[in-house]
Design an enzyme around this catalytic site. Structure first.
Site, mmCIF file in Angstrom:
data_model
loop_
_atom_site.group_PDB
_atom_site.id
_atom_site.type_symbol
_atom_site.label_atom_id
_atom_site.label_comp_id
_atom_site.label_asym_id
_atom_site.label_seq_id
_atom_site.Cartn_x
_atom_site.Cartn_y
_atom_site.Cartn_z
ATOM 1 N N ASP A 205 0.832 -1.196 0.000
ATOM 2 C CA ASP A 205 0.000 0.000 0.000
ATOM 3 C C ASP A 205 0.876 1.260 0.000
ATOM 4 O OD1 ASP A 205 -2.724 1.196 0.355
ATOM 5 O OD2 ASP A 205 -1.855 1.909 2.236
ATOM 6 N N GLU A 262 1.590 -0.549 -5.017
ATOM 7 C CA GLU A 262 0.651 0.513 -5.308
ATOM 8 C C GLU A 262 1.428 1.814 -5.176
ATOM 9 O OE1 GLU A 262 -3.329 2.799 -3.693
ATOM 10 O OE2 GLU A 262 -1.668 2.227 -2.396
#
Length: 547
Positions: A205, A262
């Site tokens: 993330d 990401e």
């Protein structure tokens, strides 16, 4: 173990599971591990190679689970560690690998470390694990700098003793200090904890936001979105040292574990830095997701991603939807030249044509699955689900709604629980139990339910199943190279050659407004929609050809 077994991620199709909304196994209206285990056969029939599961860790759910309180446990609302281990085993038995989410930029304010930091006070070793600072102004009542939270408002929150802590996201998500050795060691322990339990990799993330510039300077006007290594917290070069250490840990396992980043880094060359041979294996090519439905825009973004990834020996990683963006049938239902972004709030006021959006979405799917590299499919894509655009405001759960002063609806519309059976309560999300789902489902979901899709030979589900079967069977698909063909204006046409040199595959995508002819001597294998009576490819239609 074959070479392909070790490098499965180079041409895999990965299915994203937003676990809270995938399937409810215990009848309480919230998705869970039991529900996911019960639907593994659906994923096996679909033909995916792996699943990526959004955070399933203990969390107060201030930000949908991305506020993690304990990285080495399971949120009781989803199950427990034994159930997680059983899921991993059962997925592997079906040939499906398992990728988890790791959230390294911040913790939950319920994390034991942060509670200890608040109790210990200014100057304590406990606070050094986070980014605490004194405020500005004579009495310290002004934030330490002008940074803005990704969700709106100041990125700083003052605590009762007068200090401030940094939270680039929600106020309940304090950023950790990646200069602290205990932070680095703790995340490395988390990697090993789940690798030892058999998971095959992690999605990282906000991989580009972990390292902050010393001194935490103000952001100069006009610099907020510039990512060239000089931004005070976006895409700083220091992140690469972290990922080299993570890669070494993953490579110590047999087979090696894989990472996908990401990283919303708009420059393909900067993004490729995350994919150098000793760093992460893959990173989402978000420029493809955000491209307008225009042939030139799509082609340029495809070219850039392939070129920069190839330069560092990495595959491109394609995605059309996920848990953070408006579902692509709804994005594509608006005019392609709108240039209004990829979130629901960017396009909500634009006229929408749902049938046009679904037609384009089917074509976009065949385009994505024909490209070389890895592809990610977000849960519900295979049912053609649209965004839920009118969730009652009293049911909105995304922190964006609150932090924007109730002006932005946020991301709940793509996170609505899936419909499995049109005639059951909650469309079968809770297995027939009469439980209210945690987010309300629109009535239109009935026509997209899995049982309706399975019974329709022309359904989106059938398109996905057929496409994934062909992709797996055809030697030119998955890995390999792409060569553009000359084609009419407003279209994309390319040949594919596999890693073994096999070719014989052509894709044609008509993004224009007029039908176009098929190439001579082409044999149609799959179409996203019906051809014209003259066997031409209509507007907003894609075809796969044996050439």
């Amino acid at each position: 173990m074959t070479a392909h077994d070790a490098d499965w991620w180079r041409d895999a199709v990965v299915y994203q599971v937003y676990i809270r909304s995938f399937a409810d196994g215990n009848g309480d209206g919230t998705g869970d591990i039991a529900g996911l285990r019960g639907r593994l056969d659906h994923l096996a029939r679909l033909g995916v190679d792996a699943i990526w599961i959004n955070p399933w860790y203990p969390s107060p759910l201030a930000d949908g689970g991305y506020d993690v309180a304990d990285y080495r446990a399971i949120n009781p609302m989803f199950g427990d560690t034994a159930q997680a281990e059983a899921l991993i085993t059962e997925a592997h038995e079906r040939g499906i690998r398992v990728v988890l989410d790791i959230v390294p930029n911040h913790h939950s304010d319920d994390h034991a470390w942060f509670r200890a930091a608040l109790a210990a006070g200014p100057g304590s070793p406990e606070r050094e694990r986070y980014v605490f600072r004194d405020g500005r102004g004579a009495d310290g009542s002004e934030p330490p700098n002008n940074w803005i939270s990704m969700f709106g408002g100041s990125a700083w929150e003052r605590v009762p003793d007068g200090q401030w802590y940094l939270h680039l996201f929600d106020v309940r998500q304090p950023d950790v200090n990646w200069e602290h050795p205990e932070v680095r060691a703790d995340f490395e322990e988390t990697l090993r904890f789940w690798f030892d339990r058999g998971i095959d990799g992690f999605r990282v993330d906000v991989a580009n936001s972990m390292v902050k510039q010393p001194g935490l300077p103000d952001i100069e006007p006009g610099v907020n979105d510039v990512q060239d290594g000089t931004h005070p917290y976006l895409d700083r070069d220091g992140v690469h040292e972290i990922f080299r250490s993570w890669r070494a840990i993953g490579d110590a396992y047999d087979p090696p574990r894989v990472f996908v980043a990401e990283a919303w880094v708009p420059d393909p060359e900067r993004l490729a830095r995350y994919l150098r041979p000793d760093e992460l294996q893959t990173a989402f090519s978000f420029n493809f997701l955000t491209a307008a439905w225009l042939a030139d825009d799509l082609r340029s973004n495809i070219d850039d991603a392939i070129a920069e990834n190839t330069a560092v020996g990495a595959p491109a990683t394609w995605v059309l939807s996920n848990h953070d963006v408006c579902r692509h049938p709804s994005r594509l239902s608006r005019k392609p030249e709108a240039g209004r972004g990829w979130n629901l709030d960017d396009v909500l006021d634009l006229p929408s044509d749902p049938e046009l959006g679904l037609r384009r979405a089917r074509a976009a799917t065949l385009l994505m699955l024909a490209l070389p590299g890895t592809a990610y499919v977000y849960q519900g894509e295979e049912f053609g689900l649209p965004e839920a655009e009118d969730i009652p405001v009293d049911r909105l759960d995304d922190p964006t709604w609150t932090l924007s002063g109730h002006t932005l609806r946020g991301r709940d519309g793509c996170r609505v629980p899936l419909p499995w059976a049109a005639g059951e309560p909650a469309f079968g999300f809770s297995g027939g139990a009469d439980a209210e789902p945690w987010l309300p489902q629109p009535e239109v979901f009935a026509r997209h339910a899995a049982d309706v899709q399975e019974a329709d030979p022309d359904s989106v589900l059938r398109l996905y199943t057929d496409a994934l079967a062909l992709r797996r069977a055809h030697p030119a698909l998955g890995g390999g190279t792409l060569t553009w063909r000359d084609s009419p204006e407003g279209t994309l046409a390319f040949d594919r050659t596999g890693d073994d040199g096999e070719s014989g595959f052509t894709a044609l995508v008509n993004v224009s407004s007029a039908p176009v002819s098929l190439p001579e001597d082409a044999e149609v294998m799959l179409t996203s929609g019906p051809l014209t009576p003259r066997d031409e490819v209509p507007a907003d239609t894609a075809v796969w050809l044996r050439s």
